[in-house]
Design an enzyme around this catalytic site. Sequence first.
Site, mmCIF file in Angstrom:
data_model
loop_
_atom_site.group_PDB
_atom_site.id
_atom_site.type_symbol
_atom_site.label_atom_id
_atom_site.label_comp_id
_atom_site.label_asym_id
_atom_site.label_seq_id
_atom_site.Cartn_x
_atom_site.Cartn_y
_atom_site.Cartn_z
ATOM 1 N N ASP A 161 11.765 -18.814 17.146
ATOM 2 C CA ASP A 161 11.423 -18.845 15.906
ATOM 3 C C ASP A 161 10.233 -20.267 16.023
ATOM 4 O O ASP A 161 10.854 -21.304 16.269
ATOM 5 C CB ASP A 161 12.136 -19.051 14.488
ATOM 6 C CG ASP A 161 13.029 -17.644 14.707
ATOM 7 O OD1 ASP A 161 12.669 -16.804 15.191
ATOM 8 O OD2 ASP A 161 14.572 -18.031 13.589
ATOM 9 N N ASP A 190 10.830 -14.512 19.316
ATOM 10 C CA ASP A 190 11.250 -13.828 17.567
ATOM 11 C C ASP A 190 10.314 -13.680 17.015
ATOM 12 O O ASP A 190 9.050 -13.313 17.252
ATOM 13 C CB ASP A 190 12.946 -14.076 17.996
ATOM 14 C CG ASP A 190 13.834 -13.865 16.616
ATOM 15 O OD1 ASP A 190 13.194 -12.510 16.424
ATOM 16 O OD2 ASP A 190 14.659 -13.957 16.271
ATOM 17 N N ASP A 194 10.497 -17.311 9.927
ATOM 18 C CA ASP A 194 11.271 -16.900 9.213
ATOM 19 C C ASP A 194 12.378 -18.418 8.266
ATOM 20 O O ASP A 194 12.667 -18.826 8.474
ATOM 21 C CB ASP A 194 12.904 -16.859 10.243
ATOM 22 C CG ASP A 194 12.010 -15.720 11.309
ATOM 23 O OD1 ASP A 194 10.763 -15.248 11.098
ATOM 24 O OD2 ASP A 194 12.760 -14.489 12.110
ATOM 25 N N ARG A 243 6.539 -7.636 10.577
ATOM 26 C CA ARG A 243 7.110 -8.120 10.039
ATOM 27 C C ARG A 243 5.551 -9.436 9.070
ATOM 28 O O ARG A 243 5.284 -10.506 9.770
ATOM 29 C CB ARG A 243 7.853 -9.081 10.782
ATOM 30 C CG ARG A 243 9.188 -8.390 11.124
ATOM 31 C CD ARG A 243 10.038 -8.745 11.410
ATOM 32 N NE ARG A 243 11.291 -8.070 11.777
ATOM 33 C CZ ARG A 243 12.446 -8.239 12.279
ATOM 34 N NH1 ARG A 243 12.413 -10.030 12.714
ATOM 35 N NH2 ARG A 243 13.319 -7.653 12.546
#
Length: 518
Positions: A161, A190, A194, A243
Amino acid sequence: MKRSAKSALVALTTGAVGAAIVVALPLPQASAAAVGSATGYASGNGGTTGGNGGTTVRATTGTQIHQALCGRASSSTPITIEVSGTINHGNTTKVSGSSCNTAADKIELKEISNVTIIGVGGGAVFDQLGIHIRDSSNIIIQNVTVRNVKKSGSPTSNGGDAIGMESTVRNVWVDHVTLEASGGESEGYDGLFDMKDNTQYVTLSYSILRNSGRGGLIGSSESDTSNGFVTFHHNYYQNIDSRTPLLRGGVAHIYNNYYYSLNESGINSRAGARAKVENNYFQNSKDVLGTFYTDAAGYWQTAGNILDNVTWSATSSDHKPAGPGMASTTTVSVPYSYRLDGASCTPDVVRSTAGAGTGIRTSTGSCSATGPQPTTPVPTTPGPTTPAPTTPAPTPTQPSGANLSLSGGADGSSKAGGTSYGNVKDGSLSTYWSPSGTTGSISIKWSAATTVGRISIREVSPAVTAYRVLNGDTGAVLKTGSGAGVISFTPTSLKKVTFEITSASSAPRVAEFETYAS
């Protein structure tokens, strides 16, 4: 990563020009504090002020950032850390102390509060090194780039992340940052942004997220629904598979963002989540809103969004796109005031304000930008006692060697009527490309990797006031500066090089975009 999309242009007219009043527009402050004030949900729950009011230190390595945290009187003593240069694994080590809990493989903001990290000078780049926030509160991150953070391969950092938050995190404002990867999970990356395990009162504003399989999530599983109260505004999502964000439970407010090339899906509201989605511009994308990859439904309220060349998949039990009308399925009220730009001008406003190194400029709320200029000092005009030059300053010498653009192709952002991308590589100064506003980008591309170390941007008349040169393959920034003309940088092997105009005094007209090996 990019996939094709069929043409469709739909304008959702309800609320296209918002009229809500902003609480406070960002204003310049001294270098010992973040620029401006937190907006959106980060302004709630007591507010997000970071290290304001505390001491200020300068760091040029990851170790120095950790030393600054560990050198405080307590874990809550306010501090602003001004960062410049490249922060990477080679200059980041674990530092111990009673006021910190750091690690060697990431920038660790753990069990602390009242901290600002802000990029200054020529810029701050966290290269393959993520920023991790855990069990912490009142954090500001501003004007930095975080790139190519991996969870597999080498080196690894922060679970892949770029910025990750988890475990009882409160009040985080991330502003004017650039978060980028060079692929998806199969390439070792990734999420870019997040939040999980009870993270609340967060705002992501005026930022760029690009070239990644995953933009970010709120909640790591269908049972992780304690997160929420997150605002996303004036961000630029570019070449993202999915996302943008994924929202499990909780509430998100998503407005005035520019989405370009969402390849598989976009805003994914699921597991009871509720999203207020207004005055965004979606372009060249697929399934930009809905509940995806689950049968646990989420909900949304929409108004004023524009769909430009957006396609939609068929509905199934675990795939429920909102569809061309993007009809609302719930109502969401937010507890703060804000000002909306019209959706139609959102791409231009976002391109001129979002990301690191763009001067921490913000929207006026009326389709224009304002705010501080780039942090790199600009030479001042000589005072009256300094003799004026008797001859004009020399014009930079044109590069020698072959103009590589002549054998390449061209593309870019939206163009003004009557202009063409190909005009910048036709060898003629009588034709030109112009963006549809005062900001935009133009690219030269080749079918095979080509080494480029210098470009020449030849304008019809001077208009460009600030720019970035980007590696079009990876999104990496090769050079930033003011004006146009001959621009040199470290020779780089690439298939695409982009000249991004971040500000201009009037609509720029680029007659030629020449590229050279050195």
